[in-house]
Design a protein around this motif. Structure first.
Motif, PDB file in Angstrom:
ATOM      1  N   LEU A  53      59.564 -68.296  68.540  1.00 37.01           N
ATOM      2  CA  LEU A  53      59.239 -69.532  69.246  1.00 37.01           C
ATOM      3  C   LEU A  53      58.740 -70.565  68.243  1.00 37.01           C
ATOM      4  O   LEU A  53      57.753 -70.324  67.541  1.00 37.01           O
ATOM      5  N   LEU A  54      59.413 -71.709  68.175  1.00 32.09           N
ATOM      6  CA  LEU A  54      58.975 -72.831  67.351  1.00 32.09           C
ATOM      7  C   LEU A  54      58.271 -73.851  68.234  1.00 32.09           C
ATOM      8  O   LEU A  54      58.847 -74.346  69.210  1.00 32.09           O
ATOM      9  N   LEU A  55      57.039 -74.175  67.888  1.00 33.09           N
ATOM     10  CA  LEU A  55      56.279 -75.207  68.583  1.00 33.09           C
ATOM     11  C   LEU A  55      56.300 -76.464  67.726  1.00 33.09           C
ATOM     12  O   LEU A  55      55.883 -76.447  66.571  1.00 33.09           O
ATOM     13  N   SER A  56      56.777 -77.563  68.295  1.00 31.65           N
ATOM     14  CA  SER A  56      56.958 -78.810  67.553  1.00 31.65           C
ATOM     15  C   SER A  56      56.029 -79.889  68.078  1.00 31.65           C
ATOM     16  O   SER A  56      55.870 -80.056  69.293  1.00 31.65           O
ATOM     17  N   ILE A  57      55.406 -80.636  67.144  1.00 31.35           N
ATOM     18  CA  ILE A  57      54.553 -81.765  67.534  1.00 31.35           C
ATOM     19  C   ILE A  57      55.155 -83.077  67.034  1.00 31.35           C
ATOM     20  O   ILE A  57      54.443 -84.082  66.918  1.00 31.35           O
ATOM     21  N   ARG A  58      56.441 -83.076  66.756  1.00 25.48           N
ATOM     22  CA  ARG A  58      57.109 -84.288  66.272  1.00 25.48           C
ATOM     23  C   ARG A  58      57.776 -85.000  67.442  1.00 25.48           C
ATOM     24  O   ARG A  58      58.711 -84.475  68.047  1.00 25.48           O
ATOM     25  N   GLY A  59      57.314 -86.200  67.734  1.00 26.47           N
ATOM     26  CA  GLY A  59      57.876 -86.953  68.852  1.00 26.47           C
ATOM     27  C   GLY A  59      59.190 -87.622  68.525  1.00 26.47           C
ATOM     28  O   GLY A  59      59.986 -87.928  69.424  1.00 26.47           O
ATOM     29  N   ASP A 118      62.901 -87.859  67.406  1.00 24.97           N
ATOM     30  CA  ASP A 118      64.019 -86.925  67.491  1.00 24.97           C
ATOM     31  C   ASP A 118      64.574 -86.554  66.124  1.00 24.97           C
ATOM     32  O   ASP A 118      64.875 -85.383  65.859  1.00 24.97           O
ATOM     33  N   GLU A 119      64.726 -87.533  65.227  1.00 23.87           N
ATOM     34  CA  GLU A 119      65.333 -87.258  63.929  1.00 23.87           C
ATOM     35  C   GLU A 119      64.510 -86.248  63.138  1.00 23.87           C
ATOM     36  O   GLU A 119      65.052 -85.291  62.577  1.00 23.87           O
ATOM     37  N   ALA A 120      63.202 -86.439  63.104  1.00 25.34           N
ATOM     38  CA  ALA A 120      62.338 -85.525  62.360  1.00 25.34           C
ATOM     39  C   ALA A 120      62.235 -84.176  63.053  1.00 25.34           C
ATOM     40  O   ALA A 120      62.255 -83.124  62.395  1.00 25.34           O
ATOM     41  N   ALA A 121      62.135 -84.186  64.375  1.00 21.97           N
ATOM     42  CA  ALA A 121      61.996 -82.937  65.118  1.00 21.97           C
ATOM     43  C   ALA A 121      63.246 -82.073  64.991  1.00 21.97           C
ATOM     44  O   ALA A 121      63.162 -80.856  64.783  1.00 21.97           O
ATOM     45  N   ASP A 122      64.407 -82.692  65.119  1.00 25.77           N
ATOM     46  CA  ASP A 122      65.651 -81.928  65.041  1.00 25.77           C
ATOM     47  C   ASP A 122      65.908 -81.423  63.626  1.00 25.77           C
ATOM     48  O   ASP A 122      66.414 -80.309  63.436  1.00 25.77           O
ATOM     49  N   LEU A 146      54.515 -72.675  64.149  1.00 22.74           N
ATOM     50  CA  LEU A 146      54.051 -74.019  64.484  1.00 22.74           C
ATOM     51  C   LEU A 146      54.420 -74.955  63.352  1.00 22.74           C
ATOM     52  O   LEU A 146      54.048 -74.731  62.197  1.00 22.74           O
ATOM     53  N   GLY A 147      55.164 -76.010  63.661  1.00 23.83           N
ATOM     54  CA  GLY A 147      55.530 -76.991  62.657  1.00 23.83           C
ATOM     55  C   GLY A 147      54.452 -78.039  62.462  1.00 23.83           C
ATOM     56  O   GLY A 147      53.458 -78.094  63.198  1.00 23.83           O
ATOM     57  N   GLY A 148      54.641 -78.876  61.454  1.00 18.44           N
ATOM     58  CA  GLY A 148      53.690 -79.942  61.175  1.00 18.44           C
ATOM     59  C   GLY A 148      54.067 -81.225  61.888  1.00 18.44           C
ATOM     60  O   GLY A 148      54.993 -81.275  62.687  1.00 18.44           O
ATOM     61  N   GLY A 149      53.330 -82.280  61.568  1.00 16.98           N
ATOM     62  CA  GLY A 149      53.590 -83.564  62.197  1.00 16.98           C
ATOM     63  C   GLY A 149      52.405 -84.487  62.069  1.00 16.98           C
ATOM     64  O   GLY A 149      51.478 -84.240  61.296  1.00 16.98           O
ATOM     65  N   PRO A 150      52.369 -85.558  62.853  1.00 22.62           N
ATOM     66  CA  PRO A 150      51.334 -86.579  62.695  1.00 22.62           C
ATOM     67  C   PRO A 150      49.990 -86.227  63.315  1.00 22.62           C
ATOM     68  O   PRO A 150      49.022 -86.970  63.111  1.00 22.62           O
ATOM     69  N   CYS A 210      51.334 -76.522  57.792  1.00 26.01           N
ATOM     70  CA  CYS A 210      50.565 -77.755  57.657  1.00 26.01           C
ATOM     71  C   CYS A 210      49.573 -77.918  58.816  1.00 26.01           C
ATOM     72  O   CYS A 210      48.389 -77.634  58.653  1.00 26.01           O
ATOM     73  N   TYR A 211      50.020 -78.356  59.965  1.00 32.43           N
ATOM     74  CA  TYR A 211      49.139 -78.488  61.131  1.00 32.43           C
ATOM     75  C   TYR A 211      48.557 -77.143  61.538  1.00 32.43           C
ATOM     76  O   TYR A 211      47.504 -77.076  62.175  1.00 32.43           O
TER      77      TYR A 211
END
Length: 257
Positions: A20-26, A28-32, A72-76, A113-114
């Motif tokens: 399971l990948l949890l994404s906090i990138r809103g 689309d380009e970065a998230a995908d 869990l991925g990173g993001g802002p 990261c996050y």
């Protein structure tokens, strides 16, 4: 079992239960791009790695028995942010509850990261802005404990990686094992128990991925927008061949076949 949207692919590591990948990138380009990189370096397809975008939907109740592991991925987002949007507060509330169960169960987890902030908050680490690092390359040194950790078995004693963060862990509790550091950030990776990991650098990030994120996040305060092109040039000087092996070994170690 709750599976987020995603059609099965034609290649990848065979496992009876997906990751399971949890994404906090809103965006689309970065998230995908993050999703594709996680699958590519992990040796998985969309059947082997499902995704929930926490910027778009609530986390809900996750039954850990449905999954081989959680990434869990990173993001802002930063757990140390003083002002948080409704979406960030919702995402963090669900994540911290899930992280508590992951730590209690010692369930396979890799936070990029996050993950340092979220996992660190759950275990009582000090998460603050003492050791930020600019977007770009960083020289990571493996600790003695890291040298004995199975996820770091294929990386040399020191290796290049890409990172960029506003917050980090300035203190770890006694039960956390520090696995890697850098000259400007003393905690680049740590482990809790036998199976719960966090890295401050991005094991899923290559040059193309970093360029994508520079383009997407140039107005998010990580660097002056006018510095974007010079950051891309500087990024080409770093050899980031080794970090993906950490992600690959995580998947290989915990895939339930």
């Amino acid at each position: 079992m709750r599976y987020p949207a995603g059609s099965p692919g034609s290649r990848g590591v065979a496992c009876s239960k997906p990751f399971l990948l949890l994404s906090i990138r809103g965006e689309d380009e970065a998230a995908d791009d993050e999703y594709r990189a996680m699958m590519r370096f992990g040796g998985l397809d969309t059947a082997g790695m499902r995704r929930i975008r926490l910027t778009h939907e609530p986390l809900g109740r996750i039954d850990l028995d449905d999954w081989s592991g959680v990434i869990l991925g990173g993001g802002p987002y930063n757990v140390s942010d003083t002002e948080k949007s409704v979406e960030q507060r919702r995402a963090e509330a669900g994540l911290l509850e899930l992280m508590s169960r992951i730590v209690e169960r010692d369930f396979p987890f890799l936070g990029c990261c996050y993950g340092v902030g979220t996992l660190g908050s759950v275990i009582g680490a000090t998460i603050d802005r003492t050791y930020p690092e600019p977007v770009g390359g960083v020289r990571v040194a493996v600790t003695d404990a890291g040298r004995e950790d199975p996820l770091f078995a294929e990386v040399p004693d020191a290796f290049d990686a890409y990172g960029g963060h506003k917050e980090g862990a300035s203190r770890l509790p006694a039960e956390a094992v520090r696995l890697a550091s850098s000259p400007t950030c003393p905690v680049q990776a740590f482990r809790v128990g036998a199976n719960v990991y966090a890295t401050q650098f991005h094991p899923e990030l290559d040059l193309d991925g970093l360029i994508t994120r520079i383009n997407v996040y140039k107005d998010h305060g990580y660097f002056p927008p006018e510095a974007a092109e010079s950051l891309k040039v500087a990024a080409r000087q770093w050899d980031v061949r080794h970090p993906p092996s950490i992600l690959r070994r995580f998947v290989a170690r915990y895939a339930r076949r």
